[in-house]
Design a protein around this motif. Structure first.
Motif, PDB file in Angstrom:
ATOM      1  N   ILE A 179       0.876  -1.175   0.000  1.00  0.00           N
ATOM      2  CA  ILE A 179       0.000   0.000   0.000  1.00  0.00           C
ATOM      3  C   ILE A 179       0.915   1.228   0.000  1.00  0.00           C
ATOM      4  N   GLU A 180       1.096   1.823  -1.158  1.00  0.00           N
ATOM      5  CA  GLU A 180       2.088   2.890  -1.340  1.00  0.00           C
ATOM      6  C   GLU A 180       1.869   4.089  -0.415  1.00  0.00           C
ATOM      7  N   ILE A 181       0.623   4.410  -0.123  1.00  0.00           N
ATOM      8  CA  ILE A 181       0.342   5.605   0.666  1.00  0.00           C
ATOM      9  C   ILE A 181       0.803   5.457   2.118  1.00  0.00           C
ATOM     10  N   LEU A 182       1.029   4.228   2.594  1.00  0.00           N
ATOM     11  CA  LEU A 182       1.536   4.027   3.956  1.00  0.00           C
ATOM     12  C   LEU A 182       2.982   4.476   4.104  1.00  0.00           C
ATOM     13  N   GLN A 183       3.707   4.620   3.010  1.00  0.00           N
ATOM     14  CA  GLN A 183       5.091   5.088   3.039  1.00  0.00           C
ATOM     15  C   GLN A 183       5.161   6.600   3.197  1.00  0.00           C
ATOM     16  N   CYS A 184       4.025   7.230   3.355  1.00  0.00           N
ATOM     17  CA  CYS A 184       3.931   8.687   3.354  1.00  0.00           C
ATOM     18  C   CYS A 184       3.632   9.260   4.735  1.00  0.00           C
ATOM     19  N   ALA A 185       3.817  10.563   4.825  1.00  0.00           N
ATOM     20  CA  ALA A 185       3.431  11.333   6.008  1.00  0.00           C
ATOM     21  C   ALA A 185       2.239  12.203   5.613  1.00  0.00           C
ATOM     22  N   TYR A 186       1.289  12.312   6.520  1.00  0.00           N
ATOM     23  CA  TYR A 186       0.077  13.104   6.301  1.00  0.00           C
ATOM     24  C   TYR A 186       0.277  14.444   6.993  1.00  0.00           C
ATOM     25  N   LEU A 187       0.147  15.540   6.258  1.00  0.00           N
ATOM     26  CA  LEU A 187       0.281  16.893   6.807  1.00  0.00           C
ATOM     27  C   LEU A 187      -1.068  17.587   6.720  1.00  0.00           C
ATOM     28  N   GLN A 188      -1.540  18.106   7.850  1.00  0.00           N
ATOM     29  CA  GLN A 188      -2.813  18.828   7.874  1.00  0.00           C
ATOM     30  C   GLN A 188      -2.591  20.183   8.541  1.00  0.00           C
ATOM     31  N   ALA A 189      -2.886  21.251   7.817  1.00  0.00           N
ATOM     32  CA  ALA A 189      -2.773  22.611   8.327  1.00  0.00           C
ATOM     33  C   ALA A 189      -4.170  23.108   8.678  1.00  0.00           C
ATOM     34  N   LYS A 190      -4.387  23.385   9.959  1.00  0.00           N
ATOM     35  CA  LYS A 190      -5.718  23.782  10.407  1.00  0.00           C
ATOM     36  C   LYS A 190      -5.604  24.566  11.711  1.00  0.00           C
ATOM     37  N   GLN A 191      -6.194  25.738  11.757  1.00  0.00           N
ATOM     38  CA  GLN A 191      -6.308  26.568  12.965  1.00  0.00           C
ATOM     39  C   GLN A 191      -4.974  26.756  13.690  1.00  0.00           C
ATOM     40  N   ASP A 192      -3.990  27.309  13.029  1.00  0.00           N
ATOM     41  CA  ASP A 192      -2.669  27.590  13.601  1.00  0.00           C
ATOM     42  C   ASP A 192      -1.944  26.362  14.126  1.00  0.00           C
ATOM     43  N   THR A 193      -2.301  25.183  13.633  1.00  0.00           N
ATOM     44  CA  THR A 193      -1.649  23.940  14.043  1.00  0.00           C
ATOM     45  C   THR A 193      -1.377  23.077  12.821  1.00  0.00           C
ATOM     46  N   LEU A 194      -0.156  22.570  12.740  1.00  0.00           N
ATOM     47  CA  LEU A 194       0.203  21.618  11.703  1.00  0.00           C
ATOM     48  C   LEU A 194       0.245  20.238  12.343  1.00  0.00           C
TER      49      LEU A 194
END
Length: 156
Positions: A27-42
């Motif tokens: 599962i290629e997407i498991l090799q990734c990091a998820y970044l979420q920018a929301k309300q002054d918090t990454l």
């Protein structure tokens, strides 16, 4: 999506994410990091279907959003940058990362496809400072008999 964050803090979070994400996966997407920018918090998240990691960093968010990038690529790129602050911005379907005089344009994956694991709320967890006290209160139950090895484990 557009945000600016401290490079050193993000590098530490990206290296942690790289340690959790599998190097090789069907599962290629498991090799990734998820970044979420929301309300002054990454939020930086990664997982391998057994272990999940989610870290939150303070950031200056101009436009909210989320993106998925290869974890080794993210940490390697942040390691090479020289500025104190790093800016991430989506342009033409690619993530543009800039700091100091350097600018990278890297491919991304669809954030909606990332399998985020359910992490319990902080109220349902034990703070690290409470673990030694918890161990001291339960150490009396450890058997001194070596014939029952399952009951003899005690490491403080």
């Amino acid at each position: 999506m557009k945000f600016t964050v401290n490079r050193t803090e993000l590098l530490a979070a990206a290296q942690n994410a790289e340690r959790i994400a599998p190097r090789v996966s069907t599962i290629e997407i498991l090799q990734c990091a998820y970044l979420q920018a929301k309300q002054d918090t990454l939020t930086v998240a990664s997982g391998n279907l057994e272990i999940a990691l989610e870290q939150q960093l303070p950031a200056q968010i101009e436009t909210e959003g989320s993106v998925v990038v290869k974890a080794p690529l993210l940490s390697g790129m942040l390691r090479l940058l020289d500025g104190e602050r790093v800016t991430f911005q989506m342009k033409n379907g690619k993530l543009v990362v800039s700091s100091g005089n350097a600018e990278y344009s890297i491919p991304v994956m669809d954030a909606a496809q990332y399998p985020r694991m359910e992490i319990p709320c902080p109220a349902a967890t034990v703070p690290v400072s409470g673990i030694p006290a918890l161990t001291k209160r339960t150490a009396f139950a450890v058997s001194e008999d070596t014939k029952q090895p399952i009951c003899t484990s005690r490491t403080v």
